[in-house]
Design an enzyme around this catalytic site. Structure first.
Site, PDB file in Angstrom:
ATOM      1  CG  HIS A   1      -2.092  -1.139   1.157  1.00  0.00           C
ATOM      2  ND1 HIS A   1      -2.658  -1.497   2.255  1.00  0.00           N
ATOM      3  CD2 HIS A   1      -2.398  -2.009   0.342  1.00  0.00           C
ATOM      4  CE1 HIS A   1      -3.588  -2.672   2.246  1.00  0.00           C
ATOM      5  NE2 HIS A   1      -3.127  -2.825   0.993  1.00  0.00           N
TER       6      HIS A   1
ATOM      7  CB  CYS B   1       5.662  18.174  -9.316  1.00  0.00           C
ATOM      8  SG  CYS B   1       7.389  17.507  -9.912  1.00  0.00           S
TER       9      CYS B   1
ATOM     10  CB  CYS C   1       6.982  18.323 -14.019  1.00  0.00           C
ATOM     11  SG  CYS C   1       5.676  16.961 -13.558  1.00  0.00           S
TER      12      CYS C   1
HETATM   13 ZN    ZN Z   1       6.584  16.058 -11.515  1.00  0.00          ZN
END
Ligand code: ZN
Length: 253
Positions: free
Chosen positions: A126, A160, A162
């Protein structure tokens, strides 16, 4: 055999452990309750009060991501304080003795790593809640960093660099089981000659499949859990007792 008392359980467990070549422990929430980590699924547990956020909702909604992180930070005091219990330490002792090639866990609390297992020898079905990952590029983020951004940005979860969403490295409801972890867990299970199911009710898929798989491959099966499980009849030894107390004699320093 359901052990009638702790003494009988300890003797039978010691015989099985001493006679085993490769032991694979499979651990669930019950091993960590003495460390202050609640069993989220138990009656009165966190998940009965707060419905878990499904993966699809986390992905679809910024508000759900904020809420998810808010809940995680509420839990942080418990997770940060938790130290390995007697069960963790006993398994780490068997690992150091060369008897345990790897361990499979449903827990997300990182306590097996803290107790001395190399991260590479732990299969986390998990995931792990003590760090975070970008869902797009896989970049790792520490919780302290996420929290600082969260607090300084009006309690909104950061993204993030990105542009991807950052989530604890856990497997959420509705999120696919990590294929590699499943495969490694199966390999360990198939290759062991003693399978120790500890502190898991063995009802949540895929946990339920492993004891049967171990047994089918000729391994001995031990179930240590406070409550009965539906695999008790299949097991060579069943211990319905406090996990820490049962495993404490196996701690070596
Ligand atoms: Zn990322």
């Amino acid at each position: 055999m359901i052990a009638p008392d702790l003494e009988t359980a300890s003797a039978a467990l010691r015989d099985l452990i001493e006679g085993a070549r490769q032991i694979v422990p499979f651990t669930g929430a019950g091993i960590s309750t003495e460390c202050g980590i609640p069993d989220f699924r138990s009656p009165g547990g966190l998940w009965t009060q707060n419905r878990p956020i499904e993966f699809a909702d986390f992905l679809a909604s910024r508000e759900m991501r904020d809420e998810s992180w808010r809940r995680r930070f509420v839990m942080e005091e418990r997770f940060a304080k938790a130290r390995p219990g007697r069960g963790h330490r006993a398994l780490a002792s068997l690992y150091r003795a060369g008897k345990v090639p790897g361990l499979v866990t449903q827990n997300i609390d990182n306590l097996h790593q803290v107790s001395g297992f190399a991260a590479a020898d732990i299969v986390e079905l998990h995931g792990n809640t003590t760090y975070a990952l970008c869902l797009d590029c896989g970049e790792r983020y520490e919780l302290s960093w996420v929290r600082e951004k969260f607090e300084s940005n009006g309690r909104h979860a950061p993204d993030c660099r990105c542009g991807g969403a950052i989530k604890t490295a856990t497997v959420s409801f509705g999120q696919a089981m990590p294929a590699e972890a499943m495969q490694r867990a199966e390999e360990l299970t198939r290759n062991c000659d003693l399978f120790l199911a500890i502190g898991s009710s063995l009802v949540v898929w895929p946990a339920a499949g492993f004891p049967v798989m171990a047994k089918r491959n000729g391994a001995s099966l031990v179930i240590i859990n406070r409550e009965p499980t539906e695999f008790d009849e299949l097991a060579d030894l069943v211990v319905h007792h406090d996990i820490g107390e049962v495993l404490a004699p196996f701690i070596s320093h």
